[in-house]
Enzyme design. Structure first.
Site, PDB file in Angstrom:
ATOM      1  N   GLY A 150      -8.403 -32.631 -18.373  1.00  0.00           N
ATOM      2  CA  GLY A 150      -8.638 -31.623 -19.448  1.00  0.00           C
ATOM      3  C   GLY A 150      -7.536 -31.818 -20.533  1.00  0.00           C
TER       4      GLY A 150
ATOM      5  N   GLY B 132      -7.530 -29.300 -22.902  1.00  0.00           N
ATOM      6  CA  GLY B 132      -7.507 -28.092 -23.716  1.00  0.00           C
ATOM      7  C   GLY B 132      -6.725 -26.974 -23.690  1.00  0.00           C
ATOM      8  N   ASN B 133      -7.176 -25.638 -24.220  1.00  0.00           N
ATOM      9  CA  ASN B 133      -5.969 -24.736 -23.846  1.00  0.00           C
ATOM     10  C   ASN B 133      -5.352 -24.719 -22.542  1.00  0.00           C
ATOM     11  OD1 ASN B 133      -5.433 -21.374 -23.377  1.00  0.00           O
ATOM     12  ND2 ASN B 133      -4.694 -22.222 -25.195  1.00  0.00           N
TER      13      ASN B 133
ATOM     14  N   LYS C 156     -20.062 -12.284 -18.019  1.00  0.00           N
ATOM     15  CA  LYS C 156     -19.885 -13.695 -18.944  1.00  0.00           C
ATOM     16  C   LYS C 156     -20.882 -13.829 -20.014  1.00  0.00           C
ATOM     17  CE  LYS C 156     -16.847 -17.347 -18.702  1.00  0.00           C
ATOM     18  NZ  LYS C 156     -15.410 -17.077 -18.068  1.00  0.00           N
TER      19      LYS C 156
END
Ligand code: GLU
Length: 428
Positions: free
Chosen positions: A219, A221-222, A107
């Site tokens: 959320g 988002g995507n 990451k």
């Protein structure tokens, strides 16, 4: 919502230790797997639009590459810490192992807030990140991808810099590229859709019809957007979603009893998932505090934002109606909340299983890139569904047989696979 003392790496290690005990893992393997193999910390100097130089802090952590090249996203976040990146790299190792793709876990991150950066400044951060790491990442060593607040454009800038350094085309460096420039159809949908493939399987096993269920999502988002779309498509109804509001520096929940319509909401959402409150109110949404998403009378909760959201403090606020929690985000649930969830008998689909669709599609992107032959979207999503479904079935079968909490069962499968690879290579 997040407590200051929260450390995702301590949490990831605690989760690992618990599973390692179940597995009776030997000391050497434990020591190897509870820490990253390598990590890089560096500065990225950028000349800003006002002419001044600003230095950004960048990281890449390679947790384990016994099963294949490291794989994992790069986050742009103002509160990024090395311990967050360490935890996320570790979860990537388990994620790739649970869906059985030949990749390890990595990451990366940059401490920055894209809300306050121009496109040119973001491009310079991307190029600077690659210049610092060009010798330590690559198609056969470590392959980055998008994550929180990064997207296909960022990936392309990074690839372009890398290819300029090496003087040749190397699309295998990075995944999440734009379609037409080495990207895969379906990559944008993959993580959110993957979450719902696992929800669909869980409902099937519980004998519940999706059309008889409702959900609340944290959320927008995507991941959240595509999870909402597919869940609506299979017959469910999302009644609440939430988002971070950059102007107010807090989050809000948006509830509509008739259901959340992501296609309409997206038209009033900024590029980071922030929904315009007054326009949403005109569309019939109630605007509630950020944490309200967790307190809805629904069957399914989908935390699809960031880590440390369902905690010992707020887990008690979940309604009795909740039967499934599907973790779209990485690390949204703390060990204290895990206790509450497992005691209440809520069926948990743990993060590195539920949200493995993104990296699985990244793997398909690499396969297509290597063949230089790109599949139709249906083919990508069909293969993704197969992978997610079989990973889910393997984990839930183990959980059922051994009467384990789903997170522990997923850990046991992943850790055994990675430990075996380390053993076969003669590392432990
Ligand atoms: N950032 C995504 C994740 O956390 C995808 C990583 C990838 O595609 O390599 O799973």
């Amino acid at each position: 919502m997040s407590s200051k003392a929260f450390n995702p790496f301590v949490m990831a290690q605690a989760q690992f230790d618990k599973a390692a005990d179940f597995l009776n893992l030997d000391e050497g393997t434990r020591e190897l797997l509870r820490n990253p193999m390598r990590e890089y910390h560096f500065n990225i100097p950028v000349r800003m639009d006002d002419g001044k130089v600003k230095v950004f802090r960048g990281f890449r952590v390679q947790h384990n590459d016994a099963r294949g090249p490291g794989k994992g996203g790069i986050r742009f976040h103002p509160h990024e810490t090395i311990d967050t990146v360490r935890a996320l790299s570790m979860w990537m190792t388990w994620k790739c192992a649970v869906v059985d793709i030949p990749l390890g876990g990595s990451k990366g991150g940059v401490v920055c807030d894209p809300h306050n950066l121009s496109a040119r400044e973001q491009e310079q951060i991307c190029r600077g990140w690659v210049r610092q790491l060009a010798r330590n990442i690559g198609p056969e060593t470590d392959v980055p991808a998008p994550d929180v607040m990064t997207n296909a454009q960022h990936m392309l800038w990074m690839l372009d810099e890398y290819e300029a350094i090496y003087g040749k085309k190397m699309p295998g460096l990075i995944t999440g590229k734009p379609v037409g420039l080495g990207g895969s159809l379906g990559r944008t949908e993959a993580t959110g859709f993957g979450v719902i493939y696992t929800v669909r399987e869980a409902l099937k096993d519980m004998g519940i019809k999706p059309e008889d269920t409702t959900a609340s999502v944290q959320g927008f988002g995507n991941v959240a957007q595509y999870a909402i779309r597919l869940y609506n498509q299979i017959g469910g109804k999302v009644v609440c979603a939430s988002c971070w509001d950059q102007n107010d520096q807090t989050s809000y929940s948006f509830r509509r009893k008739t259901g959340v319509d992501p296609d309409a909401l997206i038209t009033i959402t900024d590029r980071f998932g922030g929904i315009d409150k007054s326009k949403a109110a005109e569309m019939g949404y109630e605007i509630l505090p950020g944490e309200a998403w967790l307190e809805q009378e629904v069957d399914i909760l989908v935390p699809a934002a960031i880590e440390n959201q369902i905690t010992g403090e707020n887990a008690g606020k979940m309604k009795k109606s909740v039967r499934i929690i599907a973790e779209g985000a990485n690390g949204p649930t703390t060990p204290e909340a895990d206790k509450v969830i497992s005691e209440r008998g809520i069926f948990l689909i743990p993060d590195f299983l539920a949200n493995a669709g993104g990296v699985t599609c990244s793997y398909f992107e690499q396969v297509q890139s290597n063949m230089n032959y790109f599949w139709e979207k249906d083919e990508v999503l069909g293969k993704l569904d197969l992978k997610m479904t079989s990973a889910f079935q393997a984990v839930s079968e183990l959980a059922r047989k051994r009467k384990l909490y789903m997170r522990d069962a997923a850990y046991m499968i992943s850790i055994s696979r990675v430990a075996q690879a380390c053993k076969d290579r003669g590392w432990v």
